[in-house]
Design a protein around this motif. Structure first.
Motif, short mmCIF file in Angstrom:
data_model
loop_
_atom_site.label_atom_id
_atom_site.label_comp_id
_atom_site.label_asym_id
_atom_site.label_seq_id
_atom_site.Cartn_x
_atom_site.Cartn_y
_atom_site.Cartn_z
N CYS A 8 84.75 57.17 -20.23
CA CYS A 8 84.77 58.08 -18.91
C CYS A 8 84.19 57.41 -17.99
O CYS A 8 83.33 56.48 -18.15
CB CYS A 8 84.45 59.44 -19.17
SG CYS A 8 82.54 59.55 -19.24
N CYS A 10 81.37 58.07 -15.94
CA CYS A 10 80.24 57.98 -16.12
C CYS A 10 79.44 57.44 -17.36
O CYS A 10 78.14 57.52 -17.51
CB CYS A 10 79.68 59.84 -16.05
SG CYS A 10 79.44 60.82 -17.61
N GLY A 11 80.32 57.19 -18.46
CA GLY A 11 79.66 56.65 -19.42
C GLY A 11 79.24 57.49 -20.70
O GLY A 11 78.89 56.91 -21.81
N HIS A 12 79.37 58.75 -20.66
CA HIS A 12 78.91 59.64 -21.49
C HIS A 12 79.59 59.64 -22.62
O HIS A 12 79.15 59.76 -23.64
CB HIS A 12 78.53 61.17 -20.71
CG HIS A 12 78.01 62.23 -21.52
ND1 HIS A 12 76.72 61.97 -22.20
CD2 HIS A 12 78.52 63.30 -22.22
CE1 HIS A 12 76.63 63.15 -23.06
NE2 HIS A 12 77.73 63.93 -23.17
N THR A 13 80.98 59.77 -22.28
CA THR A 13 81.75 59.87 -23.31
C THR A 13 82.51 58.61 -23.51
O THR A 13 83.25 57.88 -22.74
CB THR A 13 83.17 60.77 -22.93
OG1 THR A 13 82.79 61.98 -22.59
CG2 THR A 13 84.25 60.94 -23.99
N CYS A 75 85.13 64.98 -20.47
CA CYS A 75 83.54 64.78 -20.41
C CYS A 75 82.75 65.93 -19.86
O CYS A 75 83.10 66.64 -19.05
CB CYS A 75 83.52 63.54 -19.64
SG CYS A 75 81.53 63.30 -19.61
N GLN A 77 79.77 65.77 -19.12
CA GLN A 77 78.92 65.59 -17.87
C GLN A 77 79.80 65.24 -16.71
O GLN A 77 79.35 65.95 -15.63
CB GLN A 77 78.23 64.15 -18.22
CG GLN A 77 77.35 64.11 -19.49
CD GLN A 77 76.04 65.05 -19.14
OE1 GLN A 77 75.44 64.33 -18.13
NE2 GLN A 77 75.66 65.70 -19.90
N CYS A 78 80.92 64.35 -16.69
CA CYS A 78 81.37 64.07 -15.25
C CYS A 78 82.77 64.82 -15.35
O CYS A 78 83.20 64.94 -14.18
CB CYS A 78 81.72 62.80 -15.28
SG CYS A 78 83.02 62.00 -16.43
ZN LIG Z 1 81.83 61.36 -18.12
#
Ligand SMILES: [Zn+2]
Ligand SMILES: [Zn+2]
Length: 153
Positions: A8, A10-13, A75, A77-78
């Motif tokens: 995703c 933001c990189g979290h997923t 996600c 987070q984002c």
């Molecule tokens: Zn994300």
């Protein structure tokens, strides 16, 4: 087998795909519009077995309108659309990956066409087939699904 890492914004997923896509399709239905916050969903369809699920807690799933039984995950987070899972009786389990999280777009097939084109926000000037209404849209999805699966055997 081709491997792709999806991520995703933001990189979290993050998750991995091992295998080839069945097909790619553009969907203009109102649920896809809402889920993607965009006029059209550009998704790549995989056998669920080809997609290694993201880490628990990285994605929150929601069914926007059952049936059809699609769990759509964003996600945590984002909030970006990350992954969608389709499961129905007598049907192969499928995972749909928005092209927005796909790393390497050039490795992806050209979309097979447009679904629910009658719900479009704007006309699309391409040469792809455009299907309107539930029956024609689901019919084209099924045809491409079975064609992709037969072609692989
Ligand atoms: Zn994300
Ligand atoms: Zn849709």
């Amino acid at each position: 087998m081709p491997t792709q890492t999806c991520q995703c914004p933001c990189g979290h997923t993050r998750f991995e795909i091992v295998g080839r896509p069945l097909f790619r399709i553009l969907c203009h239905c109102t649920i896809c519009q809402r889920f993607n916050a965009a006029p059209v969903a550009d998704v790549v369809i995989y056998d669920a077995a080809a997609v290694q699920p993201p880490a628990p807690g990285s994605v929150s799933f929601q069914a926007y309108k059952p049936p059809p039984n699609v769990q759509r995950g964003k996600c945590t987070q984002c909030g970006a659309p990350a992954i969608e899972v389709f499961e129905a009786p007598l049907f192969p389990k499928l995972t749909m990956v928005p092209t927005s999280v796909h790393g390497t777009l050039d490795a992806l097939p050209v979309p097979v066409g447009h679904m629910f084109y009658d719900k479009r926000v704007a006309d699309v000037a391409d040469a792809l087939p455009k299907h309107s209404g539930l029956l024609a849209s689901q019919g084209s999805f099924m045809r491409h699904l079975f064609a992709a699966q037969l072609w692989r055997r």
